[in-house]
Design a protein around this motif. Structure first.
Motif, PDB file in Angstrom:
ATOM      1  N   ASN A   2     -59.024 -35.770  42.102  1.00 39.50           N
ATOM      2  CA  ASN A   2     -60.203 -36.276  42.785  1.00 39.50           C
ATOM      3  C   ASN A   2     -59.948 -37.662  43.361  1.00 39.50           C
ATOM      4  N   PHE A   3     -60.668 -37.939  44.444  1.00 40.72           N
ATOM      5  CA  PHE A   3     -60.589 -39.271  45.044  1.00 40.72           C
ATOM      6  C   PHE A   3     -61.149 -40.310  44.093  1.00 40.72           C
ATOM      7  N   TYR A  58     -60.851 -38.136  55.264  1.00 36.50           N
ATOM      8  CA  TYR A  58     -61.988 -38.159  54.333  1.00 36.50           C
ATOM      9  C   TYR A  58     -63.037 -37.122  54.705  1.00 36.50           C
ATOM     10  N   TRP A  88     -51.426 -39.463  48.811  1.00 38.68           N
ATOM     11  CA  TRP A  88     -51.844 -38.108  49.165  1.00 38.68           C
ATOM     12  C   TRP A  88     -50.599 -37.242  49.338  1.00 38.68           C
ATOM     13  N   GLY A 135     -53.445 -28.957  47.967  1.00 36.95           N
ATOM     14  CA  GLY A 135     -54.320 -29.986  48.516  1.00 36.95           C
ATOM     15  C   GLY A 135     -53.514 -31.080  49.180  1.00 36.95           C
ATOM     16  N   ASN A 178     -58.678 -30.727  49.217  1.00 40.47           N
ATOM     17  CA  ASN A 178     -57.921 -31.865  49.767  1.00 40.47           C
ATOM     18  C   ASN A 178     -56.885 -31.450  50.805  1.00 40.47           C
ATOM     19  N   ARG A 180     -55.391 -30.736  54.295  1.00 42.83           N
ATOM     20  CA  ARG A 180     -55.683 -31.165  55.674  1.00 42.83           C
ATOM     21  C   ARG A 180     -54.546 -30.671  56.562  1.00 42.83           C
TER      22      ARG A 180
END
Ligand SMILES: Nc1ncnc2c1ncn2[C@@H]1O[C@H](COP(=O)(O)OP(=O)(O)O)[C@@H](O)[C@H]1O
Ligand SMILES: [Mg+2]
Length: 341
Positions: A2-3, A58, A88, A135, A178, A180
């Protein structure tokens, strides 16, 4: 994973009150740290590019991101250096014209049991399937060289849909929250009018509708000077400035630059300076200029450095054009350059 609000904006070079703002990122001790790119402390972030990329990371809102710009303008490194600071996980794949979907999502292969010699088939997950599950930020570099049909086949997934692995018994991989997807390219998917980026194919316009687009031009002179002086603090600023000017002259004549400016009769260059080759030139030049043996071996130390950094890749005519630009800027200090003899 988690962020957490743990990344001070100062790591992006922001100053003033913004520097102490905490941005969301991942703690530096997670299980996938080996997928996080290494951090370049001299990296210079252009706010107008960093902000939209972070905004996308985000809140992607179902989009994929596309970065478009000339070779060496900083597309890939922008993504890598943001990921490095946010911890990340990051998976990058360079596209090529014969790339097929299994190379990205996975395929069946043979595995040999060393003890018994028995062979069996196993499914090996590709980088896209892995990134979706982990993620990670998935970057498809130079995506415009892909066959348009392959590119179109990726769309549903790059947009955030699930991946179905027919070859693996129809396994379905749902994208991790997560995950992208980002692509980089030199063209805008309309083909390449100069035939320079060998194999760049016109992509179906419809397929580009799903991308958030960001243009990444070359760094400005001031920005590039900041990087040069911070990477090479011991080298004379006047010399570094000349080198940046030369690089920009070369870029202006590069036929792959959408903003190419040619005077009548100028042929147009097929090689160009990236920030990387400019830094390499300065680094090699500084080494030779401070070395007596090198000064004897090379009557033009900067010319020799320029060859190693860039122009040995070009044919003779192109090399002469670039070395002439450099000699004109340096004057007598350039020395006796065999390229121009
Ligand atoms: N903003 C920057 N700050 C520091 N170095 C940079 C910057 N932009 C580019 N570079 C340097 O130039 C090199 C080429 O950039 P890259 O991101 O690979 O270009 P592209 O993907 O657009 O071809 C990088 O490896 C890095 O060394
Ligand atoms: Mg790149």
């Amino acid at each position: 994973m988690n962020f957490q609000e743990i990344v001070p904006m100062s790591v992006f070079g922001t100053v003033g009150s913004e520097a102490s703002v905490m941005a969301p990122g991942f703690p530096p001790d997670h299980d996938l740290m080996d997928l996080v790119p290494s951090l370049n402390p001299h990296y210079f972030f252009r706010t107008h590019l960093r902000m939209p990329v972070m905004n996308f990371l985000y809140s992607p809102g179902g989009d994929a991101l596309s970065l478009v710009g000339p070779t060496g303008s900083g597309k890939t490194s922008l993504l890598e250096q943001i990921a490095a600071r946010l911890n990340w996980p990051f998976r990058k794949v360079s596209a090529h014209s014969r790339m097929e979907i299994p190379e990205l999502v996975g395929s069946i292969g043979l595995e040999c049991d060393l003890a018994t010699g028995d062979q069996r088939t196993v499914f090996r997950y590709g980088p896209l399937a892995k990134a979706m599950r982990e993620g990670a930020i998935f970057v498809l570099d130079e995506a415009d060289v892909l066959d348009p049909a392959v590119f179109a086949g990726l769309n549903a997934v790059l947009e955030g849909g699930a991946l179905v692995l027919a070859e693996n018994g129809g396994e379905v991989i749902y994208p991790h929250p997560n995950f992208r997807a980002v692509i980089t390219s030199n063209t805008r998917g309309q083909g390449d009018e100069h035939g320079l980026h060998g194999g760049t194919m016109a992509q179906n316009i419809a397929t580009w509708d799903r991308y958030r687009m960001l243009e990444v031009p070359y760094l400005s002179k001031q920005e590039e000077m900041l990087i040069m002086t911070s990477t090479m603090p011991k080298v004379d600023k006047v010399i570094l400035e000349k080198m940046v000017d030369i690089a920009n002259d070369v870029r202006k004549q590069y036929i792959g630059n959408p903003e190419m400016e040619l005077k009548p009769g100028q042929p147009g260059l097929t090689i160009t300076f990236s920030t990387r080759s400019l830094l390499r030139w300065a680094r090699i030049g500084a080494t030779y200029s401070s070395n007596k043996n090198a000064q004897v071996a090379f009557p033009s130390t900067m010319g020799q450095a320029l060859r190693e950094a860039l122009t040995n890749r070009a044919d003779k005519a192109m090399r002469v054009v670039v070395h002439t630009i450099a000699k004109d800027a340096f004057g007598a200090a350039w020395g006796a350059d065999p390229v121009l003899a």
